[in-house]
Design a protein around this motif. Sequence first.
Motif, mmCIF file in Angstrom:
data_model
loop_
_atom_site.group_PDB
_atom_site.id
_atom_site.type_symbol
_atom_site.label_atom_id
_atom_site.label_comp_id
_atom_site.label_asym_id
_atom_site.label_seq_id
_atom_site.Cartn_x
_atom_site.Cartn_y
_atom_site.Cartn_z
ATOM 1 N N ILE A 52 0.844 -1.203 0.000
ATOM 2 C CA ILE A 52 0.000 0.000 0.000
ATOM 3 C C ILE A 52 0.879 1.252 0.000
ATOM 4 O O ILE A 52 0.659 2.185 -0.771
ATOM 5 C CB ILE A 52 -0.984 -0.021 1.183
ATOM 6 C CG1 ILE A 52 -1.981 -1.161 0.991
ATOM 7 C CG2 ILE A 52 -1.708 1.318 1.320
ATOM 8 C CD1 ILE A 52 -2.871 -1.444 2.170
ATOM 9 N N ALA A 53 1.897 1.250 0.851
ATOM 10 C CA ALA A 53 2.837 2.373 0.863
ATOM 11 C C ALA A 53 3.563 2.479 -0.475
ATOM 12 O O ALA A 53 3.834 3.586 -0.955
ATOM 13 C CB ALA A 53 3.840 2.207 2.003
ATOM 14 N N GLY A 54 3.859 1.345 -1.077
ATOM 15 C CA GLY A 54 4.508 1.334 -2.388
ATOM 16 C C GLY A 54 3.629 1.956 -3.457
ATOM 17 O O GLY A 54 4.106 2.735 -4.289
ATOM 18 N N PHE A 55 2.334 1.617 -3.449
ATOM 19 C CA PHE A 55 1.404 2.236 -4.403
ATOM 20 C C PHE A 55 1.382 3.747 -4.202
ATOM 21 O O PHE A 55 1.448 4.518 -5.160
ATOM 22 C CB PHE A 55 -0.013 1.661 -4.235
ATOM 23 C CG PHE A 55 -0.283 0.477 -5.100
ATOM 24 C CD1 PHE A 55 -0.703 0.638 -6.409
ATOM 25 C CD2 PHE A 55 -0.136 -0.812 -4.615
ATOM 26 C CE1 PHE A 55 -0.966 -0.453 -7.214
ATOM 27 C CE2 PHE A 55 -0.389 -1.912 -5.408
ATOM 28 C CZ PHE A 55 -0.806 -1.736 -6.719
ATOM 29 N N ARG A 56 1.271 4.172 -2.964
ATOM 30 C CA ARG A 56 1.237 5.614 -2.666
ATOM 31 C C ARG A 56 2.510 6.303 -3.151
ATOM 32 O O ARG A 56 2.464 7.391 -3.729
ATOM 33 C CB ARG A 56 1.048 5.835 -1.165
ATOM 34 C CG ARG A 56 -0.335 5.497 -0.692
ATOM 35 C CD ARG A 56 -0.485 5.779 0.797
ATOM 36 N NE ARG A 56 -1.805 5.386 1.237
ATOM 37 C CZ ARG A 56 -2.063 4.794 2.377
ATOM 38 N NH1 ARG A 56 -1.079 4.531 3.238
ATOM 39 N NH2 ARG A 56 -3.293 4.466 2.706
ATOM 40 N N GLN A 57 3.640 5.663 -2.892
ATOM 41 C CA GLN A 57 4.928 6.244 -3.288
ATOM 42 C C GLN A 57 5.042 6.368 -4.806
ATOM 43 O O GLN A 57 5.435 7.414 -5.324
ATOM 44 C CB GLN A 57 6.070 5.392 -2.745
ATOM 45 C CG GLN A 57 7.454 5.867 -3.156
ATOM 46 C CD GLN A 57 8.543 4.909 -2.703
ATOM 47 O OE1 GLN A 57 8.356 4.121 -1.786
ATOM 48 N NE2 GLN A 57 9.675 4.980 -3.369
ATOM 49 N N VAL A 58 4.724 5.308 -5.520
ATOM 50 C CA VAL A 58 4.835 5.329 -6.983
ATOM 51 C C VAL A 58 3.896 6.379 -7.567
ATOM 52 O O VAL A 58 4.285 7.161 -8.446
ATOM 53 C CB VAL A 58 4.557 3.929 -7.583
ATOM 54 C CG1 VAL A 58 4.408 3.997 -9.098
ATOM 55 C CG2 VAL A 58 5.661 2.955 -7.201
ATOM 56 N N SER A 65 -0.237 7.079 -13.999
ATOM 57 C CA SER A 65 0.073 6.405 -15.271
ATOM 58 C C SER A 65 1.305 5.505 -15.163
ATOM 59 O O SER A 65 1.495 4.614 -15.992
ATOM 60 C CB SER A 65 0.255 7.422 -16.391
ATOM 61 O OG SER A 65 1.385 8.237 -16.135
ATOM 62 N N ALA A 66 2.127 5.724 -14.157
ATOM 63 C CA ALA A 66 3.313 4.868 -13.967
ATOM 64 C C ALA A 66 2.913 3.416 -13.713
ATOM 65 O O ALA A 66 3.690 2.504 -13.994
ATOM 66 C CB ALA A 66 4.163 5.379 -12.809
ATOM 67 N N LEU A 67 1.719 3.206 -13.218
ATOM 68 C CA LEU A 67 1.255 1.843 -12.935
ATOM 69 C C LEU A 67 1.021 1.037 -14.213
ATOM 70 O O LEU A 67 0.879 -0.177 -14.156
ATOM 71 C CB LEU A 67 -0.018 1.875 -12.089
ATOM 72 C CG LEU A 67 0.121 2.523 -10.711
ATOM 73 C CD1 LEU A 67 -1.233 2.592 -10.019
ATOM 74 C CD2 LEU A 67 1.129 1.774 -9.856
ATOM 75 N N THR A 68 0.989 1.727 -15.348
ATOM 76 C CA THR A 68 0.787 1.019 -16.621
ATOM 77 C C THR A 68 2.074 0.863 -17.426
ATOM 78 O O THR A 68 2.044 0.292 -18.515
ATOM 79 C CB THR A 68 -0.254 1.762 -17.487
ATOM 80 O OG1 THR A 68 0.249 3.061 -17.807
ATOM 81 C CG2 THR A 68 -1.591 1.879 -16.771
ATOM 82 N N ILE A 69 3.192 1.339 -16.900
ATOM 83 C CA ILE A 69 4.460 1.212 -17.627
ATOM 84 C C ILE A 69 4.784 -0.265 -17.810
ATOM 85 O O ILE A 69 4.806 -1.038 -16.859
ATOM 86 C CB ILE A 69 5.600 1.929 -16.876
ATOM 87 C CG1 ILE A 69 5.361 3.434 -16.897
ATOM 88 C CG2 ILE A 69 6.962 1.588 -17.490
ATOM 89 C CD1 ILE A 69 6.327 4.224 -16.047
ATOM 90 N N GLY A 70 5.011 -0.656 -19.042
ATOM 91 C CA GLY A 70 5.330 -2.050 -19.348
ATOM 92 C C GLY A 70 4.118 -2.944 -19.513
ATOM 93 O O GLY A 70 4.254 -4.159 -19.642
ATOM 94 N N LEU A 71 2.919 -2.354 -19.534
ATOM 95 C CA LEU A 71 1.704 -3.167 -19.666
ATOM 96 C C LEU A 71 1.656 -3.899 -21.004
ATOM 97 O O LEU A 71 1.265 -5.060 -21.066
ATOM 98 C CB LEU A 71 0.460 -2.293 -19.483
ATOM 99 C CG LEU A 71 -0.882 -3.005 -19.570
ATOM 100 C CD1 LEU A 71 -1.008 -4.070 -18.478
ATOM 101 C CD2 LEU A 71 -2.025 -1.997 -19.467
ATOM 102 N N GLY A 72 2.092 -3.229 -22.071
ATOM 103 C CA GLY A 72 2.076 -3.854 -23.407
ATOM 104 C C GLY A 72 2.880 -5.150 -23.464
ATOM 105 O O GLY A 72 2.339 -6.204 -23.834
ATOM 106 N N PRO A 73 4.173 -5.124 -23.092
ATOM 107 C CA PRO A 73 4.942 -6.368 -23.105
ATOM 108 C C PRO A 73 4.382 -7.433 -22.162
ATOM 109 O O PRO A 73 4.465 -8.623 -22.449
ATOM 110 C CB PRO A 73 6.339 -5.937 -22.662
ATOM 111 C CG PRO A 73 6.424 -4.495 -22.954
ATOM 112 C CD PRO A 73 5.026 -3.962 -22.814
ATOM 113 N N THR A 74 3.796 -6.986 -21.052
ATOM 114 C CA THR A 74 3.208 -7.953 -20.115
ATOM 115 C C THR A 74 2.032 -8.670 -20.757
ATOM 116 O O THR A 74 1.944 -9.899 -20.715
ATOM 117 C CB THR A 74 2.748 -7.241 -18.818
ATOM 118 O OG1 THR A 74 3.900 -6.723 -18.159
ATOM 119 C CG2 THR A 74 2.025 -8.195 -17.885
#
Length: 138
Positions: A52-58, A65-74
């Motif tokens: 949870i702290a990690g989500f808040r930090q990112v 939008s950083a949560l979607t970085i690399g979504l395409g290759p995944t």
Amino acid sequence: IHGKKSQGSFDLTYFLQGAFAGGICCSTTHGALHPVDVVKTRIAPNYRESMIAGFRQVIAEEGVSALTIGLGPTVVGYFLQGWFKFGGVEFFKINFAQQLGEARAWELRIPIYLGAAICTEFITDIFLCPLGATRIRL
């Protein structure tokens, strides 16, 4: 009264349907959990933090939008993995069983399942690894 049921045909359509279903299932589940993987990768150097702290930090440092970085290759990588895994297990399982014959295949059904899974996992990892590496580098 209790007749033996027919297996149906194990033609190209059968394998393609299994492969497509696997691709859809794997890409959907891994795509949905992709933000967790992004956070896990970002907070790895500071492993004492909670997710949870990690989500808040990112989100605070890089935006949502950083949560979607690399979504395409995944999504592509896990579609390929699911495609080869679901279709591959069926392919190897059926071919191993056909080579052994019905009675012997029934006796060796567990080793057949394990062997099919091992062969398939080896092949799918070859396709998944480059895309996983791409995702990490993004």
